[in-house]
Write an enzyme that holds these catalytic residues in place. Structure first.
Site, PDB file in Angstrom:
ATOM      1  CG  HIS A   1      -0.459   8.511   1.694  1.00 53.50           C
ATOM      2  ND1 HIS A   1      -1.267   7.395   1.630  1.00 53.50           N
ATOM      3  CD2 HIS A   1      -0.137   8.669   3.004  1.00 53.50           C
ATOM      4  CE1 HIS A   1      -1.439   6.904   2.847  1.00 53.50           C
ATOM      5  NE2 HIS A   1      -0.756   7.664   3.695  1.00 53.50           N
TER       6      HIS A   1
ATOM      7  CG  HIS B   1       2.833   5.794   5.839  1.00 51.31           C
ATOM      8  ND1 HIS B   1       2.540   5.717   7.195  1.00 51.31           N
ATOM      9  CD2 HIS B   1       1.748   6.398   5.279  1.00 51.31           C
ATOM     10  CE1 HIS B   1       1.351   6.240   7.423  1.00 51.31           C
ATOM     11  NE2 HIS B   1       0.849   6.668   6.277  1.00 51.31           N
TER      12      HIS B   1
ATOM     13  CG  HIS C   1      -1.801  -1.172   1.348  1.00 54.99           C
ATOM     14  ND1 HIS C   1      -2.778  -1.472   0.421  1.00 54.99           N
ATOM     15  CD2 HIS C   1      -1.855  -2.162   2.277  1.00 54.99           C
ATOM     16  CE1 HIS C   1      -3.403  -2.580   0.777  1.00 54.99           C
ATOM     17  NE2 HIS C   1      -2.862  -3.024   1.895  1.00 54.99           N
TER      18      HIS C   1
ATOM     19  CD  GLU D   1      -3.898   9.607   2.570  1.00 51.50           C
ATOM     20  OE1 GLU D   1      -4.510   8.662   2.055  1.00 51.50           O
ATOM     21  OE2 GLU D   1      -3.557   9.635   3.771  1.00 51.50           O
TER      22      GLU D   1
ATOM     23  CB  THR E   1      -5.623   8.225   5.644  1.00 56.31           C
ATOM     24  OG1 THR E   1      -4.294   7.717   5.485  1.00 56.31           O
ATOM     25  CG2 THR E   1      -5.579   9.557   6.385  1.00 56.31           C
TER      26      THR E   1
ATOM     27  CG  HIS F   1       0.603  10.522   6.710  1.00 58.54           C
ATOM     28  ND1 HIS F   1      -0.484   9.798   6.248  1.00 58.54           N
ATOM     29  CD2 HIS F   1       0.363  11.819   6.360  1.00 58.54           C
ATOM     30  CE1 HIS F   1      -1.325  10.625   5.631  1.00 58.54           C
ATOM     31  NE2 HIS F   1      -0.827  11.846   5.694  1.00 58.54           N
TER      32      HIS F   1
END
Length: 339
Positions: A112, A110, A85, A123, A218, A136
């Site tokens: 996104h 991590h 992910h 996000e 999230t 994050h």
């Protein structure tokens, strides 16, 4: 009895999540379907959100963030993993985030991001605008709980520091500590070791300006247990660094049938704010709520009213003087004309 039932329900939910751990961002297991397997994902305090600056309230009590130990994460190597992910870097609990109500210890960070040729990837949004990517850093309440897993379902058990990422000109040396290892973890489940580095370099220099609200993870299980802090100022990656993030990784592993699927577009859409309030640690034109704007307007009107009253008082005094001594008024007027 009530606490026992609540605890049992929580265990059932966690077990169900573990059984149905397959989720994606799009398709039949995509974010629109998360609440079916993870009920919290359909809650009223979900993240991310679109921060509308005209509704943000300035809170002068919010203290500057104070990363503790970020510059010296210890001698042990950090584990970088492709979990299908995102790309996730483990962090030792000696890293703390000061300036929060309790002690929050770091557990992992991590990213996104979006996909090549399309804007956005972060996000959180600011007034509808999405940055290219988002970092994050996940922390847990170490004063109360012994691990991230224990704290995750609990109210305010987690604190996540979010940093928006824009595209700039030069390479970001701090992020290169992560991006240079992506080729080693291309497929889901692969991991590698990263030499310790100054993690604070991943953050913007100014940590005194940020947004704050209560929200959720999230990703599933979307626990509504997160104290969110989103820095006002972004950091930058070069176009080449962002492209590596978008092109190198796969969301599938060696055991999956078919060709490998690229790991892209791994961000959740903004969720409704509902009755929650977003505060800011900095005063700004966009950070005043409607109520504060109204109060400001009333203050202006009150000031204008006081000025009118003062002018009426002066005019009345002049008129009385004319009635009492007309000659002095004429003489005064003559002097003004000659001037």
């Amino acid at each position: 009895m009530f606490l026992l039932v609540a605890s049992l329900l929580q265990l059932v939910q966690i077990a169900a999540a573990a059984r149905d751990s397959h989720w994606t961002y799009e398709g039949p297991h995509g974010q629109d379907h998360w609440p079916a397997s993870y009920p919290d994902c359909g809650g009223g305090s979900q993240s991310p959100i679109d921060i509308r600056t005209d509704g943000v309230v300035f809170d002068p009590a919010l203290a500057p963030l104070q990363p503790e130990g970020y510059d010296r994460p210890g001698p042990e190597p950090l584990v970088l993993k492709n979990n299908g992910h995102t790309v996730q870097l483990s962090l030792p609990s000696t890293l703390r985030l000061g300036g929060l109500p309790v002690t929050y210890a770091a557990a992992q960070l991590h990213l996104h991001w979006g996909q090549p040729g399309q804007p956005g990837g972060a996000e959180h949004r600011i007034d509808g605008r999405a940055s290219a990517a988002e970092l994050h850093v996940v922390h847990y309440d170490s004063d109360t709980y012994g691990s991230l897993q224990e704290a995750a379902p609990q109210p305010l058990g987690l604190a996540v520091l979010g940093v928006l990422i824009e595209v700039g000109d030069g390479d970001n040396e701090a992020y290169e500590h992560i991006l240079s290892h992506l080729q080693e973890i291309r497929r889901r489940g692969e991991e590698t070791e990263v030499e310790p580095f100054d993690v604070s370099g991943l953050l913007p220099p100014d940590l005194g300006a940020y947004y704050r609200y209560n929200g959720s993870l999230t990703t599933p299980p979307c626990y509504q247990s997160v104290l969110w802090t989103l820095t006002r100022h972004p950091v930058q990656l070069s176009p080449g660094q962002l492209e590596r993030l978008q092109l190198v990784l796969f969301s599938t592993g060696d055991e999956d049938p078919g060709p490998p699927l690229p790991l892209v577009h791994n961000f959740r859409d903004p969720q409704p704010l509902n009755s929650r309030r977003v505060t800011a640690s900095f005063p700004d034109e966009g950070s005043y709520s409607i109520g504060k704007r109204a109060a400001l307007g009333l203050g202006v009107l009150a000031g204008a009213g006081a000025l009118v009253v003062a002018l009426l008082f002066v005019v009345g005094k002049i008129r009385r003087k004319r009635r009492e001594d007309p000659k002095s008024v004429v003489f005064t007027s003559s002097r003004r004309t000659n001037a």
